[in-house]
Design a protein around this motif. Structure first.
Motif, PDB file in Angstrom:
ATOM      1  N   SER A  93      52.949 -25.044 -79.839  1.00  0.00           N
ATOM      2  CA  SER A  93      53.626 -24.618 -78.621  1.00  0.00           C
ATOM      3  C   SER A  93      53.359 -23.130 -78.470  1.00  0.00           C
ATOM      4  N   LYS A 143      51.486 -27.539 -76.089  1.00  0.00           N
ATOM      5  CA  LYS A 143      52.701 -27.617 -75.263  1.00  0.00           C
ATOM      6  C   LYS A 143      52.878 -26.308 -74.517  1.00  0.00           C
ATOM      7  N   ARG A 144      53.113 -26.417 -73.203  1.00  0.00           N
ATOM      8  CA  ARG A 144      53.227 -25.200 -72.390  1.00  0.00           C
ATOM      9  C   ARG A 144      54.538 -25.145 -71.620  1.00  0.00           C
ATOM     10  N   GLY A 145      55.595 -25.660 -72.156  1.00  0.00           N
ATOM     11  CA  GLY A 145      56.901 -25.594 -71.497  1.00  0.00           C
ATOM     12  C   GLY A 145      56.839 -26.084 -70.063  1.00  0.00           C
ATOM     13  N   GLU A 146      57.330 -25.271 -69.115  1.00  0.00           N
ATOM     14  CA  GLU A 146      57.364 -25.722 -67.722  1.00  0.00           C
ATOM     15  C   GLU A 146      55.988 -25.737 -67.062  1.00  0.00           C
ATOM     16  N   GLY A 178      53.623 -27.606 -68.549  1.00  0.00           N
ATOM     17  CA  GLY A 178      53.071 -28.899 -68.957  1.00  0.00           C
ATOM     18  C   GLY A 178      52.353 -28.839 -70.290  1.00  0.00           C
ATOM     19  N   SER A 179      51.184 -29.479 -70.371  1.00  0.00           N
ATOM     20  CA  SER A 179      50.482 -29.546 -71.654  1.00  0.00           C
ATOM     21  C   SER A 179      48.989 -29.737 -71.431  1.00  0.00           C
ATOM     22  N   ALA A 202      53.572 -30.261 -65.710  1.00  0.00           N
ATOM     23  CA  ALA A 202      54.939 -30.591 -66.139  1.00  0.00           C
ATOM     24  C   ALA A 202      55.700 -31.242 -64.987  1.00  0.00           C
ATOM     25  N   PHE A 203      56.759 -31.934 -65.325  1.00  0.00           N
ATOM     26  CA  PHE A 203      57.665 -32.480 -64.319  1.00  0.00           C
ATOM     27  C   PHE A 203      58.652 -31.393 -63.909  1.00  0.00           C
ATOM     28  N   GLU A 244      66.585 -27.307 -66.196  1.00  0.00           N
ATOM     29  CA  GLU A 244      66.811 -27.259 -67.639  1.00  0.00           C
ATOM     30  C   GLU A 244      68.293 -27.038 -67.949  1.00  0.00           C
ATOM     31  N   ALA A 262      62.924 -30.354 -76.900  1.00  0.00           N
ATOM     32  CA  ALA A 262      61.841 -30.729 -75.972  1.00  0.00           C
ATOM     33  C   ALA A 262      60.525 -30.941 -76.711  1.00  0.00           C
ATOM     34  N   GLY A 263      60.198 -29.998 -77.588  1.00  0.00           N
ATOM     35  CA  GLY A 263      58.932 -30.094 -78.312  1.00  0.00           C
ATOM     36  C   GLY A 263      58.898 -31.289 -79.257  1.00  0.00           C
ATOM     37  N   PHE A 312      58.439 -34.353 -77.087  1.00  0.00           N
ATOM     38  CA  PHE A 312      57.031 -34.357 -76.664  1.00  0.00           C
ATOM     39  C   PHE A 312      56.175 -34.935 -77.796  1.00  0.00           C
ATOM     40  N   ASN A 370      54.949 -35.280 -71.674  1.00  0.00           N
ATOM     41  CA  ASN A 370      55.556 -34.315 -70.742  1.00  0.00           C
ATOM     42  C   ASN A 370      56.859 -34.878 -70.186  1.00  0.00           C
ATOM     43  N   GLY A 374      59.581 -34.673 -72.892  1.00  0.00           N
ATOM     44  CA  GLY A 374      60.056 -33.296 -73.064  1.00  0.00           C
ATOM     45  C   GLY A 374      60.925 -32.872 -71.899  1.00  0.00           C
ATOM     46  N   ALA A 375      60.458 -33.154 -70.683  1.00  0.00           N
ATOM     47  CA  ALA A 375      61.183 -32.734 -69.479  1.00  0.00           C
ATOM     48  C   ALA A 375      62.528 -33.452 -69.365  1.00  0.00           C
TER      49      ALA A 375
HETATM   50  P1  ADP Z   1      58.709 -26.422 -77.885  1.00  0.00           P
HETATM   51  O1  ADP Z   1      60.107 -26.970 -77.684  1.00  0.00           O
HETATM   52  O2  ADP Z   1      58.024 -26.967 -79.100  1.00  0.00           O
HETATM   53  O3  ADP Z   1      58.634 -24.920 -77.751  1.00  0.00           O
HETATM   54  P2  ADP Z   1      57.916 -26.753 -75.107  1.00  0.00           P
HETATM   55  O4  ADP Z   1      59.047 -25.859 -74.696  1.00  0.00           O
HETATM   56  O5  ADP Z   1      56.557 -26.386 -74.645  1.00  0.00           O
HETATM   57  O6  ADP Z   1      57.853 -27.017 -76.677  1.00  0.00           O
HETATM   58  O7  ADP Z   1      58.290 -28.199 -74.552  1.00  0.00           O
HETATM   59  C1  ADP Z   1      57.514 -29.326 -74.844  1.00  0.00           C
HETATM   60  C2  ADP Z   1      57.132 -30.058 -73.579  1.00  0.00           C
HETATM   61  O8  ADP Z   1      58.324 -30.469 -72.888  1.00  0.00           O
HETATM   62  C3  ADP Z   1      56.338 -29.218 -72.588  1.00  0.00           C
HETATM   63  O9  ADP Z   1      54.941 -29.296 -72.865  1.00  0.00           O
HETATM   64  C4  ADP Z   1      56.721 -29.863 -71.261  1.00  0.00           C
HETATM   65  O10 ADP Z   1      55.913 -30.980 -71.007  1.00  0.00           O
HETATM   66  C5  ADP Z   1      58.158 -30.305 -71.489  1.00  0.00           C
HETATM   67  N1  ADP Z   1      59.098 -29.262 -71.027  1.00  0.00           N
HETATM   68  C6  ADP Z   1      59.776 -28.366 -71.784  1.00  0.00           C
HETATM   69  N2  ADP Z   1      60.527 -27.538 -71.026  1.00  0.00           N
HETATM   70  C7  ADP Z   1      60.332 -27.937 -69.743  1.00  0.00           C
HETATM   71  C8  ADP Z   1      60.827 -27.502 -68.458  1.00  0.00           C
HETATM   72  N3  ADP Z   1      61.692 -26.486 -68.345  1.00  0.00           N
HETATM   73  N4  ADP Z   1      60.394 -28.156 -67.355  1.00  0.00           N
HETATM   74  C9  ADP Z   1      59.533 -29.196 -67.455  1.00  0.00           C
HETATM   75  N5  ADP Z   1      59.027 -29.639 -68.606  1.00  0.00           N
HETATM   76  C10 ADP Z   1      59.423 -29.038 -69.747  1.00  0.00           C
END
Ligand code: ADP
Length: 317
Positions: free
Chosen positions: A195, A226-229, A231-232, A246-247, A251, A257-258, A261, A283, A286-287
């Protein structure tokens, strides 16, 4: 070839209802919620389908029982969870600050979570496992590291595969043998699920292209970033790159989330799904999880993810 196995901590999470500074005055709390990164991972894995099992230790108390019951009812193999008569189930108290950072009070090191060991049940599980998922938290507990190291050898000998979620703070790499041990995990991994900056920590070099090249050169065949909001992204050994948006969700609680995922991605790939489809389910997992309070509460079945995917708009990448 056999179940997906994770080794590590099972905890309960107890959350402060209000934001603010730590736990220095009496505050309202909610919980306990089943938790622990490996437990969240394996719960999500089991809910997707395919067999999934955890090696862990809990206390003979309600905190342990709610975890075992949740994992069991979600379809995980709980045969290698041992119950300690002497130590309580591990716990984490969490309070969010206004800036989104978190304060924690942990009871892990002196809890049942630290007692993970190669029991007869754990040996039997490893002897039939097809895949091992390793998490950076393995370094926090000596028994977990020792078993992970052993389990990698057993799995590889059986022709099984290994995935690594390097959720490890860079500072920890400076401690003792951690850097050398971490390098061994990366070398053993077929799939890496980093991530953000964990990609550079895992690869040992900065810069996305350089880090991907370095990991693939070390024998990793697949990377799910993993790229948070945002996507990936999938990177394959043949140079393939697939971006999955991402969706769009609101939040509520980012914890887990990770792990969701990862659980969804590993389960989908082990069921034989193509990488892009696995990314989309991951995705979604996680979302969906960040929309619910509690670290494991958003873990979802394939049917629930299909419903989520059908009605949820996507962010642009
Ligand atoms: P970690 O929790 O390991 O830091 P991320 O924050 O990247 O990982 O979250 C993992 C996955 O969950 C992301 O790649 C994304 O698909 C989903 N996700 C996480 N946060 C969000 C968000 N705020 N909106 C949409 N999807 C999210």
């Amino acid at each position: 070839l056999g179940p997906t196995v994770v080794i590590g901590e099972i905890l309960v999470e107890i959350m402060a209802k209000s934001r603010g500074d730590g736990f220095l005055e009496p505050i309202e709390l909610i919980g306990p919620y089943p938790s622990g990164a490996p437990a969240i991972f394996i719960d999500q894995c089991a809910k997707i389908g395919g067999s999934a099992a955890i090696v862990a230790s809990v206390g003979d108390d309600d905190f342990g029982r709610i975890n075992i019951e949740r994992l069991r009812s979600d379809g995980a193999d709980i045969s290698a969870i041992s119950v300690s008569p002497d130590y309580p189930t591990g716990s984490a108290f969490v309070r969010y600050r206004d800036d989104g950072s978190r304060d924690f009070v942990y009871n892990i090191g002196k809890s049942a979570a630290a007692l993970v060991s190669l029991t007869v049940e754990a040996q039997a599980l490893l002897a039939r496992a097809g895949h091992l998922h390793v998490m950076g938290t393995a370094f926090a507990i000596p028994g977990v590291w020792e078993m992970t190291d052993h389990a990698i050898g057993v799995i590889k000998q059986r022709g099984g595969s290994v995935s690594l979620d390097p959720n490890l703070r860079k500072e920890l790499l400076g401690h003792g043998q951690t850097r050398e041990r971490f390098a061994r995990l990366v070398d053993a991994a077929d799939l890496v699920l980093p991530s953000g900056d964990e990609l550079f920590v895992a690869a040992g070099v900065e810069g996305e292209t350089a880090a991907i090249t370095a990991l693939l050169a070390r024998g990793v065949t697949e990377i799910a970033l993993k790229r948070g909001e945002h996507g990936s992204t999938f990177f394959g050994a043949d140079g393939t790159r697939l971006d999955c948006p991402a969706f769009r969700v609101t939040e509520v609680d980012p914890t887990g989330a990770g792990d969701c995922f990862g659980g969804a991605y590993v389960a989908c790939r082990r069921l034989g799904m193509p990488a892009f489809q696995a990314l989309e389910y991951a995705n979604a997992a996680g979302a969906r999880n960040v929309t619910m309070q509690g670290p494991m509460e958003g873990a979802a079945s394939r049917k629930q993810l299909d419903e989520f995917i059908a009605v949820t708009p996507k962010n642009s990448t």
